[in-house]
Design a protein around this motif. Structure first.
Motif, PDB file in Angstrom:
ATOM      1  N   LYS A  18      44.943  54.562  -4.903  1.00  0.00           N
ATOM      2  CA  LYS A  18      43.686  54.206  -4.246  1.00  0.00           C
ATOM      3  C   LYS A  18      43.884  53.029  -3.298  1.00  0.00           C
ATOM      4  N   GLN A  19      44.667  52.023  -3.733  1.00  0.00           N
ATOM      5  CA  GLN A  19      44.932  50.859  -2.904  1.00  0.00           C
ATOM      6  C   GLN A  19      45.681  51.225  -1.626  1.00  0.00           C
ATOM      7  N   ARG A  20      46.508  52.261  -1.708  1.00  0.00           N
ATOM      8  CA  ARG A  20      47.291  52.680  -0.547  1.00  0.00           C
ATOM      9  C   ARG A  20      46.573  53.730   0.292  1.00  0.00           C
ATOM     10  N   GLY A  21      45.368  54.075  -0.123  1.00  0.00           N
ATOM     11  CA  GLY A  21      44.593  55.025   0.649  1.00  0.00           C
ATOM     12  C   GLY A  21      45.051  56.464   0.525  1.00  0.00           C
ATOM     13  N   GLN A  24      45.208  53.699  -9.597  1.00  0.00           N
ATOM     14  CA  GLN A  24      44.766  52.491  -8.909  1.00  0.00           C
ATOM     15  C   GLN A  24      45.663  52.170  -7.723  1.00  0.00           C
ATOM     16  N   LYS A  25      46.982  52.345  -7.909  1.00  0.00           N
ATOM     17  CA  LYS A  25      47.919  52.073  -6.812  1.00  0.00           C
ATOM     18  C   LYS A  25      47.733  53.076  -5.678  1.00  0.00           C
ATOM     19  N   ASP A  78      46.944  53.217 -14.017  1.00  0.00           N
ATOM     20  CA  ASP A  78      47.603  52.266 -13.120  1.00  0.00           C
ATOM     21  C   ASP A  78      48.097  52.978 -11.860  1.00  0.00           C
TER      22      ASP A  78
END
Length: 228
Positions: free
Chosen positions: A201-204, A198-199, A195
């Motif tokens: 990755k979402q924030r770059g 994933q977070k 998790d």
């Protein structure tokens, strides 16, 4: 009468998560009161001598109780058959009506309760139990009918200072390094680990994640690396 703690648990070596946290707990206890140590770590090179020592140590604990010391038992509970030795300390404590604090580090006796586990827990239902998470406490309470009011939640994260790595220089351009070293199970947090990835990755956020499966006898069995 001076109160002291009888510390029963594994200490490094060998170094692993269990013994490492026990060592940190021991350091904290020593800042508050006298401590008598009964090391439960196995002797890998002198196995017979180690077994003999584990059988002699409860006799030393018995002697400590006999001389009238105000002893409190801190027990870092074993996950398997080692509970047979742990049981000796509990029986002696019960005989002399000493306070008992049981610190849980394993999910083995939650996932697969045995007759030994049930026998052990029947003696400590109303003692203080230190658990790693609320879920662990609820599970132990349901399976072994522990007193919910005697459950204390202390995460292993409490033993690590948040600013320990603050002074370590790093390169801003380097990817963030994350590691997971444990048995890969839901209880050990593998889902939460992904998790977090994933977070990120979402924030770059660039990262390099390492997952290492641990083995009791051979150390690290293998590693996998994820990059983003």
């Amino acid at each position: 009468m001076t109160r002291c703690v009888s510390f029963v648990g594994p200490l490094p070596p060998p170094v692993n998560g269990f013994s490492n946290v026990c060592a940190m707990m021991l350091d904290r206890l020593r800042t508050r009161m006298p401590v008598e140590v009964f090391n439960r770590a196995p002797k890998l090179r002198a196995r017979a001598l180690g077994i003999l020592q584990q059988l002699v140590n409860p006799v030393k604990y018995l002697r400590l109780c006999l001389v009238g010391r105000d002893v409190v038992l801190y027990l870092a509970l074993s996950g398997g058959r080692g509970q047979l030795v742990d049981l000796m300390y509990v029986l002696i404590s019960k005989l002399f009506r000493r306070s008992i604090f049981v610190h849980h580090h394993s999910f083995v006796y939650i996932n697969s309760p045995s007759w030994l586990n049930r026998c052990f827990f029947s003696l400590v239902r109303n003692e203080a139990h230190i658990v790693l998470s609320p879920n662990m406490g609820e599970s132990l309470t349901q399976i072994y009918r522990l007193n919910p009011g005697a459950i204390r939640v202390v995460s292993n994260a409490a033993f690590y200072d948040a600013d320990e790595a603050a002074g370590v220089p790093g390169k801003e351009s380097a990817p963030l390094q994350l590691g997971f070293l444990s048995n890969i199970t839901f209880e050990k947090g593998i889902v939460e680990f992904f998790d977090i990835l994933q977070k990120l990755k979402q924030r770059g956020v660039a990262y390099r994640a390492h997952i290492a499966q641990s083995c009791k006898r051979r150390g690290v069995c293998g590693t996998s690396v994820w990059r983003a």
